[in-house]
Design an enzyme around this catalytic site. Structure first.
Site, PDB file in Angstrom:
ATOM      1  N   GLY A  14       0.811  -1.217   0.000  1.00  0.00           N
ATOM      2  CA  GLY A  14       0.000   0.000   0.000  1.00  0.00           C
ATOM      3  C   GLY A  14       0.847   1.270   0.000  1.00  0.00           C
ATOM      4  O   GLY A  14       2.080   1.215   0.029  1.00  0.00           O
ATOM      5  N   ARG A  15       0.159   2.410  -0.060  1.00  0.00           N
ATOM      6  CA  ARG A  15       0.865   3.702  -0.092  1.00  0.00           C
ATOM      7  C   ARG A  15       1.758   3.864   1.132  1.00  0.00           C
ATOM      8  O   ARG A  15       2.935   4.218   1.023  1.00  0.00           O
ATOM      9  CB  ARG A  15      -0.161   4.854  -0.143  1.00  0.00           C
ATOM     10  CG  ARG A  15      -0.878   4.998  -1.475  1.00  0.00           C
ATOM     11  CD  ARG A  15      -1.939   6.089  -1.413  1.00  0.00           C
ATOM     12  NE  ARG A  15      -3.085   5.678  -0.620  1.00  0.00           N
ATOM     13  CZ  ARG A  15      -4.178   5.075  -1.110  1.00  0.00           C
ATOM     14  NH1 ARG A  15      -4.280   4.859  -2.395  1.00  0.00           N
ATOM     15  NH2 ARG A  15      -5.170   4.702  -0.317  1.00  0.00           N
ATOM     16  N   MET A  16       1.195   3.614   2.314  1.00  0.00           N
ATOM     17  CA  MET A  16       2.009   3.764   3.527  1.00  0.00           C
ATOM     18  C   MET A  16       2.957   2.588   3.718  1.00  0.00           C
ATOM     19  O   MET A  16       4.130   2.769   4.055  1.00  0.00           O
ATOM     20  CB  MET A  16       1.090   3.895   4.760  1.00  0.00           C
ATOM     21  CG  MET A  16       0.489   5.270   4.940  1.00  0.00           C
ATOM     22  SD  MET A  16       1.738   6.544   5.187  1.00  0.00           S
ATOM     23  CE  MET A  16       2.343   6.112   6.809  1.00  0.00           C
ATOM     24  N   PHE A 109       1.412   9.693  12.559  1.00  0.00           N
ATOM     25  CA  PHE A 109       2.816   9.591  12.967  1.00  0.00           C
ATOM     26  C   PHE A 109       3.632  10.810  12.547  1.00  0.00           C
ATOM     27  O   PHE A 109       4.841  10.841  12.792  1.00  0.00           O
ATOM     28  CB  PHE A 109       3.445   8.327  12.375  1.00  0.00           C
ATOM     29  CG  PHE A 109       3.057   7.063  13.108  1.00  0.00           C
ATOM     30  CD1 PHE A 109       3.702   6.692  14.280  1.00  0.00           C
ATOM     31  CD2 PHE A 109       2.032   6.255  12.656  1.00  0.00           C
ATOM     32  CE1 PHE A 109       3.344   5.546  14.975  1.00  0.00           C
ATOM     33  CE2 PHE A 109       1.656   5.108  13.331  1.00  0.00           C
ATOM     34  CZ  PHE A 109       2.317   4.755  14.499  1.00  0.00           C
ATOM     35  N   HIS A 136      -8.114  15.199   3.010  1.00  0.00           N
ATOM     36  CA  HIS A 136      -7.292  14.063   2.569  1.00  0.00           C
ATOM     37  C   HIS A 136      -7.496  13.768   1.080  1.00  0.00           C
ATOM     38  O   HIS A 136      -8.469  14.215   0.473  1.00  0.00           O
ATOM     39  CB  HIS A 136      -7.646  12.804   3.369  1.00  0.00           C
ATOM     40  CG  HIS A 136      -7.064  12.782   4.747  1.00  0.00           C
ATOM     41  ND1 HIS A 136      -7.665  13.418   5.809  1.00  0.00           N
ATOM     42  CD2 HIS A 136      -5.929  12.215   5.224  1.00  0.00           C
ATOM     43  CE1 HIS A 136      -6.924  13.235   6.891  1.00  0.00           C
ATOM     44  NE2 HIS A 136      -5.856  12.516   6.573  1.00  0.00           N
ATOM     45  N   HIS A 137      -6.601  12.925   0.568  1.00  0.00           N
ATOM     46  CA  HIS A 137      -6.716  12.388  -0.796  1.00  0.00           C
ATOM     47  C   HIS A 137      -8.024  11.575  -0.911  1.00  0.00           C
ATOM     48  O   HIS A 137      -8.488  11.000   0.084  1.00  0.00           O
ATOM     49  CB  HIS A 137      -5.498  11.499  -1.092  1.00  0.00           C
ATOM     50  CG  HIS A 137      -5.372  10.340  -0.143  1.00  0.00           C
ATOM     51  ND1 HIS A 137      -5.945   9.111  -0.402  1.00  0.00           N
ATOM     52  CD2 HIS A 137      -4.798  10.221   1.091  1.00  0.00           C
ATOM     53  CE1 HIS A 137      -5.697   8.295   0.606  1.00  0.00           C
ATOM     54  NE2 HIS A 137      -5.007   8.944   1.530  1.00  0.00           N
ATOM     55  N   LYS A 140      -8.855   7.670   0.343  1.00  0.00           N
ATOM     56  CA  LYS A 140      -8.988   7.294   1.757  1.00  0.00           C
ATOM     57  C   LYS A 140     -10.359   6.655   1.983  1.00  0.00           C
ATOM     58  O   LYS A 140     -11.367   7.186   1.520  1.00  0.00           O
ATOM     59  CB  LYS A 140      -8.830   8.550   2.623  1.00  0.00           C
ATOM     60  CG  LYS A 140      -8.926   8.285   4.116  1.00  0.00           C
ATOM     61  CD  LYS A 140      -8.470   9.481   4.922  1.00  0.00           C
ATOM     62  CE  LYS A 140      -8.593   9.232   6.414  1.00  0.00           C
ATOM     63  NZ  LYS A 140      -7.861   8.041   6.859  1.00  0.00           N
TER      64      LYS A 140
HETATM   65  N1  NAD Z   1      -1.152   6.778  11.379  1.00  0.00           N
HETATM   66  C1  NAD Z   1      -0.700   7.490  10.357  1.00  0.00           C
HETATM   67  O1  NAD Z   1       0.201   8.333  10.479  1.00  0.00           O
HETATM   68  C2  NAD Z   1      -1.295   7.238   8.998  1.00  0.00           C
HETATM   69  C3  NAD Z   1      -0.744   7.836   7.859  1.00  0.00           C
HETATM   70  C4  NAD Z   1      -1.282   7.506   6.626  1.00  0.00           C
HETATM   71  C5  NAD Z   1      -2.305   6.582   6.544  1.00  0.00           C
HETATM   72  N2  NAD Z   1      -2.811   6.034   7.672  1.00  0.00           N
HETATM   73  C6  NAD Z   1      -3.808   4.982   7.631  1.00  0.00           C
HETATM   74  O2  NAD Z   1      -3.137   3.814   7.180  1.00  0.00           O
HETATM   75  C7  NAD Z   1      -4.062   2.966   6.497  1.00  0.00           C
HETATM   76  C8  NAD Z   1      -3.479   2.597   5.153  1.00  0.00           C
HETATM   77  O3  NAD Z   1      -3.413   3.756   4.336  1.00  0.00           O
HETATM   78  P1  NAD Z   1      -2.841   3.671   2.841  1.00  0.00           P
HETATM   79  O4  NAD Z   1      -3.053   4.996   2.239  1.00  0.00           O
HETATM   80  O5  NAD Z   1      -1.479   3.063   2.872  1.00  0.00           O
HETATM   81  O6  NAD Z   1      -3.868   2.627   2.207  1.00  0.00           O
HETATM   82  P2  NAD Z   1      -3.626   1.641   0.956  1.00  0.00           P
HETATM   83  O7  NAD Z   1      -4.995   1.252   0.503  1.00  0.00           O
HETATM   84  O8  NAD Z   1      -2.680   2.240  -0.018  1.00  0.00           O
HETATM   85  O9  NAD Z   1      -2.881   0.380   1.628  1.00  0.00           O
HETATM   86  C9  NAD Z   1      -3.507  -0.614   2.378  1.00  0.00           C
HETATM   87  C10 NAD Z   1      -2.839  -1.922   2.006  1.00  0.00           C
HETATM   88  O10 NAD Z   1      -3.308  -2.920   2.910  1.00  0.00           O
HETATM   89  C11 NAD Z   1      -3.432  -4.108   2.149  1.00  0.00           C
HETATM   90  N3  NAD Z   1      -4.288  -5.088   2.843  1.00  0.00           N
HETATM   91  C12 NAD Z   1      -5.632  -5.212   2.817  1.00  0.00           C
HETATM   92  N4  NAD Z   1      -6.017  -6.258   3.579  1.00  0.00           N
HETATM   93  C13 NAD Z   1      -4.869  -6.798   4.083  1.00  0.00           C
HETATM   94  C14 NAD Z   1      -4.603  -7.904   4.924  1.00  0.00           C
HETATM   95  N5  NAD Z   1      -5.583  -8.689   5.406  1.00  0.00           N
HETATM   96  N6  NAD Z   1      -3.306  -8.175   5.255  1.00  0.00           N
HETATM   97  C15 NAD Z   1      -2.298  -7.409   4.776  1.00  0.00           C
HETATM   98  N7  NAD Z   1      -2.498  -6.354   3.959  1.00  0.00           N
HETATM   99  C16 NAD Z   1      -3.769  -6.053   3.621  1.00  0.00           C
HETATM  100  C17 NAD Z   1      -4.009  -3.635   0.814  1.00  0.00           C
HETATM  101  O11 NAD Z   1      -3.860  -4.609  -0.208  1.00  0.00           O
HETATM  102  C18 NAD Z   1      -3.142  -2.397   0.581  1.00  0.00           C
HETATM  103  O12 NAD Z   1      -1.943  -2.719  -0.086  1.00  0.00           O
HETATM  104  C19 NAD Z   1      -5.372   3.731   6.460  1.00  0.00           C
HETATM  105  O13 NAD Z   1      -6.207   3.293   7.512  1.00  0.00           O
HETATM  106  C20 NAD Z   1      -4.964   5.172   6.688  1.00  0.00           C
HETATM  107  O14 NAD Z   1      -5.968   5.948   7.290  1.00  0.00           O
HETATM  108  C21 NAD Z   1      -2.334   6.356   8.888  1.00  0.00           C
HETATM  109  O1  LIG Z   2      -3.887   8.879   4.116  1.00  0.00           O
HETATM  110  C1  LIG Z   2      -4.588   8.601   5.097  1.00  0.00           C
HETATM  111  O2  LIG Z   2      -5.557   7.811   5.024  1.00  0.00           O
HETATM  112  C2  LIG Z   2      -4.262   9.190   6.398  1.00  0.00           C
HETATM  113  N1  LIG Z   2      -4.962   8.844   7.423  1.00  0.00           N
HETATM  114  C3  LIG Z   2      -4.702   9.265   8.750  1.00  0.00           C
HETATM  115  C4  LIG Z   2      -5.989   9.525   9.504  1.00  0.00           C
HETATM  116  O3  LIG Z   2      -7.049   8.946   9.183  1.00  0.00           O
HETATM  117  O4  LIG Z   2      -5.938  10.300  10.455  1.00  0.00           O
HETATM  118  C5  LIG Z   2      -3.764  10.392   8.898  1.00  0.00           C
HETATM  119  C6  LIG Z   2      -2.726  10.520   7.882  1.00  0.00           C
HETATM  120  C7  LIG Z   2      -3.125  10.123   6.486  1.00  0.00           C
END
Ligand code: NAD
Ligand SMILES: O=C(O)C1=N[C@H](C(=O)O)CCC1
Length: 250
Positions: A14-16, A109, A136-137, A140
């Site tokens: 995924g992206r993160m 984070f 956000h993008h 999401k």
């Molecule tokens: N805490 C932070 O700082 C922060 C920052 C960015 C995003 N996020 C959160 O992180 C999460 C992911 O964001 P993203 O933009 O990377 O999403 P994304 O959709 O790009 O990535 C999610 C990945 O998880 C995979 N996935 C789905 N089910 C799975 C499973 N059972 N086991 C393993 N992998 C699995 C998907 O195939 C995908 O590659 C979201 O909930 C987002 O809100 C948090």
């Molecule tokens: O890209 C996302 O999805 C993000 N989710 C977090 C949230 O739900 O607070 C924060 C950073 C990006």
């Protein structure tokens, strides 16, 4: 045998997750031992001898991942959002039976975002009005953002501790959702726009003045220092920690 912390990444495609994989590979004190995505067996994490798993998956699977890996004695750093109080309580209860295992769940984070939340909570007692706007993008899947929920909870707690009443609002809604979501009495608005990454504004108002606290993540590398801090510290913090602020001495 190396002293490196052995790290597994869940949601690695995924992206993160992909950004975390690169950050772990670049850190001399960490070793990437497993990269797991949808359809892969979670057993790869324990088979690889991971000390810490980093979860950036999707709200529907993250809680299951956490319970399975806590059972296996693996520490977790969780960035996936969508957690509510009940889900956090279930992890807390589970960890009571697994002393020594640490789980860090943090909705954001980025160091600046954590500071923005702390500043907002600090300011909240001095303002009659407050609203949160998260932007956000459009890929999401959850709304409001985990960050906005966390921000609103902290603001509401600060207002309650200061003895403030409800935020003033005479609006009679003619359309559901027009005033956003109500999180502990704080209005939260979610914008989804192509080109954005992750942004938040906290608007605080008094008669004749406004304070705006804004944070912008322009690139996902902004989350990496906080994620790596979590990876390095979670093994020394048994039990559940919610929010990166607890690791930053705020
Ligand atoms: N805490 C932070 O700082 C922060 C920052 C960015 C995003 N996020 C959160 O992180 C999460 C992911 O964001 P993203 O933009 O990377 O999403 P994304 O959709 O790009 O990535 C999610 C990945 O998880 C995979 N996935 C789905 N089910 C799975 C499973 N059972 N086991 C393993 N992998 C699995 C998907 O195939 C995908 O590659 C979201 O909930 C987002 O809100 C948090
Ligand atoms: O890209 C996302 O999805 C993000 N989710 C977090 C949230 O739900 O607070 C924060 C950073 C990006």
């Amino acid at each position: 045998m190396s002293d490196a912390i052995r790290v597994a990444v869940l949601g690695a495609a995924g992206r993160m997750g992909a950004t975390v994989v690169r950050a772990v590979e670049a850190a001399p004190d960490l070793e990437l031992v497993a990269a797991v995505d949808a359809g892969d067996d979670l057993a790869a994490v324990t088979d690889a001898g991971a000390h810490v798993a980093v979860d950036f998956t999707v709200p529907s699977v993250t809680e299951g991942n956490v319970h399975a890996l806590v059972d296996a004695g693996v520490h977790l750093v969780v960035g996936t959002t969508g957690w509510d109080a009940g889900a956090l309580d279930r992890v807390r209860d589970h960890l009571a039976d697994r002393p020594g295992v640490g789980v860090l769940v943090a909705p954001n984070f980025a160091l600046g975002a954590v500071l923005a939340m702390a500043f907002a909570a600090r300011a909240a007692r001095w303002f009659e009005s407050v609203e949160v706007v998260e932007l956000h993008h459009p890929d999401k899947v959850d709304a409001p953002s985990g960050t906005a929920r966390h921000t609103a909870h902290a603001i509401a707690a600060a207002r309650a501790a200061a003895g403030l009443g409800p935020v003033p609002d005479a609006t009679e809604q003619s359309l559901d959702g027009a005033r956003g979501a109500d999180v502990d009495g704080v209005r939260v608005h979610a914008v989804r726009l192509r080109g954005l990454v992750a942004h938040e504004e906290i608007l605080l108002g008094n008669a004749g003045e406004q304070l705006t606290i804004r944070h912008d993540s322009f690139d996902r590398v902004s989350f990496m220092p906080g994620v790596l801090l979590g990876v390095r510290q979670v093994g020394r913090r048994p039990g559940l920690t919610v929010g990166l602020e607890h690791l930053l001495d705020l």
